[in-house]
Design an enzyme around this catalytic site. Structure first.
Site, PDB file in Angstrom:
ATOM      1  N   TYR A  33       0.811  -1.210   0.000  1.00 15.80           N
ATOM      2  CA  TYR A  33       0.000   0.000   0.000  1.00 15.80           C
ATOM      3  C   TYR A  33       0.845   1.262   0.000  1.00 15.80           C
ATOM      4  O   TYR A  33       2.050   1.198   0.234  1.00 15.80           O
ATOM      5  CB  TYR A  33      -0.955   0.007   1.210  1.00 15.80           C
ATOM      6  CG  TYR A  33      -0.302   0.372   2.530  1.00 15.80           C
ATOM      7  CD1 TYR A  33       0.523  -0.527   3.202  1.00 15.80           C
ATOM      8  CD2 TYR A  33      -0.491   1.638   3.108  1.00 15.80           C
ATOM      9  CE1 TYR A  33       1.128  -0.181   4.409  1.00 15.80           C
ATOM     10  CE2 TYR A  33       0.107   1.978   4.312  1.00 15.80           C
ATOM     11  CZ  TYR A  33       0.911   1.067   4.963  1.00 15.80           C
ATOM     12  OH  TYR A  33       1.515   1.405   6.147  1.00 15.80           O
ATOM     13  N   ARG A  52       7.872   3.795  -4.970  1.00 15.26           N
ATOM     14  CA  ARG A  52       7.945   2.851  -3.841  1.00 15.26           C
ATOM     15  C   ARG A  52       6.906   1.737  -3.988  1.00 15.26           C
ATOM     16  O   ARG A  52       7.196   0.567  -3.695  1.00 15.26           O
ATOM     17  CB  ARG A  52       7.776   3.603  -2.521  1.00 15.26           C
ATOM     18  CG  ARG A  52       8.041   2.725  -1.309  1.00 15.26           C
ATOM     19  CD  ARG A  52       8.113   3.512  -0.021  1.00 15.26           C
ATOM     20  NE  ARG A  52       6.861   4.179   0.274  1.00 15.26           N
ATOM     21  CZ  ARG A  52       6.689   5.050   1.280  1.00 15.26           C
ATOM     22  NH1 ARG A  52       7.697   5.344   2.073  1.00 15.26           N
ATOM     23  NH2 ARG A  52       5.525   5.608   1.479  1.00 15.26           N
ATOM     24  N   HIS A 101      -1.771 -21.147  -0.118  1.00 11.06           N
ATOM     25  CA  HIS A 101      -0.584 -20.335   0.139  1.00 11.06           C
ATOM     26  C   HIS A 101       0.202 -20.001  -1.130  1.00 11.06           C
ATOM     27  O   HIS A 101       0.755 -18.918  -1.252  1.00 11.06           O
ATOM     28  CB  HIS A 101       0.334 -21.034   1.145  1.00 11.06           C
ATOM     29  CG  HIS A 101      -0.177 -20.990   2.556  1.00 11.06           C
ATOM     30  ND1 HIS A 101      -1.361 -21.576   2.930  1.00 11.06           N
ATOM     31  CD2 HIS A 101       0.318 -20.398   3.670  1.00 11.06           C
ATOM     32  CE1 HIS A 101      -1.566 -21.362   4.211  1.00 11.06           C
ATOM     33  NE2 HIS A 101      -0.561 -20.642   4.691  1.00 11.06           N
ATOM     34  N   LYS A 146       6.448  -1.953   1.902  1.00  6.97           N
ATOM     35  CA  LYS A 146       5.275  -1.355   2.563  1.00  6.97           C
ATOM     36  C   LYS A 146       4.075  -2.294   2.411  1.00  6.97           C
ATOM     37  O   LYS A 146       3.212  -2.088   1.556  1.00  6.97           O
ATOM     38  CB  LYS A 146       5.004   0.033   1.966  1.00  6.97           C
ATOM     39  CG  LYS A 146       4.190   0.938   2.881  1.00  6.97           C
ATOM     40  CD  LYS A 146       4.313   2.380   2.453  1.00  6.97           C
ATOM     41  CE  LYS A 146       3.335   3.291   3.155  1.00  6.97           C
ATOM     42  NZ  LYS A 146       3.423   3.330   4.595  1.00  6.97           N
ATOM     43  N   GLU A 179      12.236   2.993  14.311  1.00  4.20           N
ATOM     44  CA  GLU A 179      11.308   3.999  13.777  1.00  4.20           C
ATOM     45  C   GLU A 179      10.030   3.981  14.601  1.00  4.20           C
ATOM     46  O   GLU A 179       9.908   3.196  15.549  1.00  4.20           O
ATOM     47  CB  GLU A 179      11.009   3.716  12.297  1.00  4.20           C
ATOM     48  CG  GLU A 179      10.367   2.359  12.046  1.00  4.20           C
ATOM     49  CD  GLU A 179      10.093   2.060  10.569  1.00  4.20           C
ATOM     50  OE1 GLU A 179      10.006   2.988   9.759  1.00  4.20           O
ATOM     51  OE2 GLU A 179       9.946   0.870  10.245  1.00  4.20           O
ATOM     52  N   LEU A 203      11.149   1.366   7.091  1.00  3.40           N
ATOM     53  CA  LEU A 203      10.566   1.782   5.818  1.00  3.40           C
ATOM     54  C   LEU A 203      11.376   2.969   5.267  1.00  3.40           C
ATOM     55  O   LEU A 203      11.682   3.897   6.029  1.00  3.40           O
ATOM     56  CB  LEU A 203       9.104   2.215   6.021  1.00  3.40           C
ATOM     57  CG  LEU A 203       8.400   2.486   4.695  1.00  3.40           C
ATOM     58  CD1 LEU A 203       7.941   1.176   4.060  1.00  3.40           C
ATOM     59  CD2 LEU A 203       7.228   3.417   4.876  1.00  3.40           C
TER      60      LEU A 203
END
Ligand code: PDD
Length: 281
Positions: A33, A52, A101, A146, A179, A203
């Protein structure tokens, strides 16, 4: 103005948007996302967010997706919603397929987007600063991608709220400060801004790189290096950075005041520096 959603080419009011229970994002967290903020009716750092997103999809070996098409659809959805100060959320999953899976063969990715108003916090936390707790970082080894697998981040944020704080700071088992639960982190220590280097443990934040860029422009000393919890506690200033977070001063950590316990001049300087970037983009 309407808060809108988009699912694979269809635009609808947000409350009407539903996806299949067999979306792999829903069943496996097999989705990536981006969150893009708009200011004054303009989406900020679009190019960086789509670079990204594309990288995240490639790292997870998603089927080839037309990133430019997703970008056009996001811009189009944003302009339809006509919300000046919005968060544009874009989620791409590996697709919809019976639960298994292994990667399903020959199915397209599923693209879901929303455009929602950003409500500013009251009292304005960027003025007052926030308090935070440190929590052990028990996330997976690829925090540079992300993905929507945010359970450790969700639990960390909730733990902070239950402790009467605004956010949580991830610290590795061996004491390295990583972070925030949805932001990167800078400290002012020894007259320098310091932030964790780009490794798979954090990230690669777009706001983080803007702050580093502003440092270079202002010739403000900045270092990307590891630092531990004791250096965090001793820091003169601490701030978080992120798309929605912007530059958010942290004035208390684990019950101890940061510096003199007030929002410092360096955080303010970078808040202003970011505003200048927003206006000039
Ligand atoms: N979060 N680190 C983490 C773990 C994040 O989730 C985010 C952003 C950042 C900052 O990245 P950027 O400056 O590119 O927004 C760092 C988003 C906004 C979220 O999950 O809502």
């Amino acid at each position: 103005m309407p808060e809108l959603a988009y699912i694979n080419g269809r635009v609808m009011p947000i409350e009407d948007a539903v996806v299949s229970v067999e979306d792999r994002g829903y069943q496996f967290g097999d989705a990536v996302y981006e969150v893009i903020a708009s200011y004054g009716g303009k989406m900020f750092c679009i190019k960086e967010h789509f670079v990204r997103l594309d990288r995240s999809m490639k790292e997870l070996h998603f089927p080839i997706a037309q990133i430019d098409e997703i970008r056009r659809a996001a811009v189009d959805l944003f302009s339809k919603a006509k919300i000046e100060r919005a968060a544009v959320y874009i989620q791409v999953s590996r697709g919809v397929s019976p639960r298994n899976h292994s990667f399903p063969a020959n199915i397209p990715v599923q693209v879901v987007m929303t455009v929602r108003k950003i409500e500013e916090k009251n009292p304005p936390i960027r003025e007052t600063g926030i308090s935070a707790i440190t929590v052990e970082d028990f996330r997976w080894g690829r925090c540079d991608i992300k993905t929507v697998q945010l359970l450790p981040n969700v639990l960390a944020k909730q733990k902070a709220l239950e402790a009467g704080c605004f956010d949580a700071i991830f610290v590795s088992k061996d004491g390295i400060v990583r972070e925030g639960s949805s932001s990167n982190l800078f400290i002012l220590s020894g007259g320098m801004l310091i932030t964790h280097p780009l490794t798979p443990d954090i990230l690669p934040g777009i706001t983080r790189s803007l702050v580093i860029d502003i440092c270079r422009e202002k010739e403000y000393p900045v270092q990307e290096r590891f630092f531990d919890k004791s250096e965090l506690y001793e820091a003169v200033e601490v701030f978080l950075t992120g798309t929605i977070t912007e530059v958010l001063p942290v004035v208390k950590i684990d019950g101890r005041p940061v510096g003199n316990g007030k929002v410092g001049p360096v955080a303010r300087m970078f808040q202003e520096g970011l505003l200048v970037r927003l206006k000039n983009e």
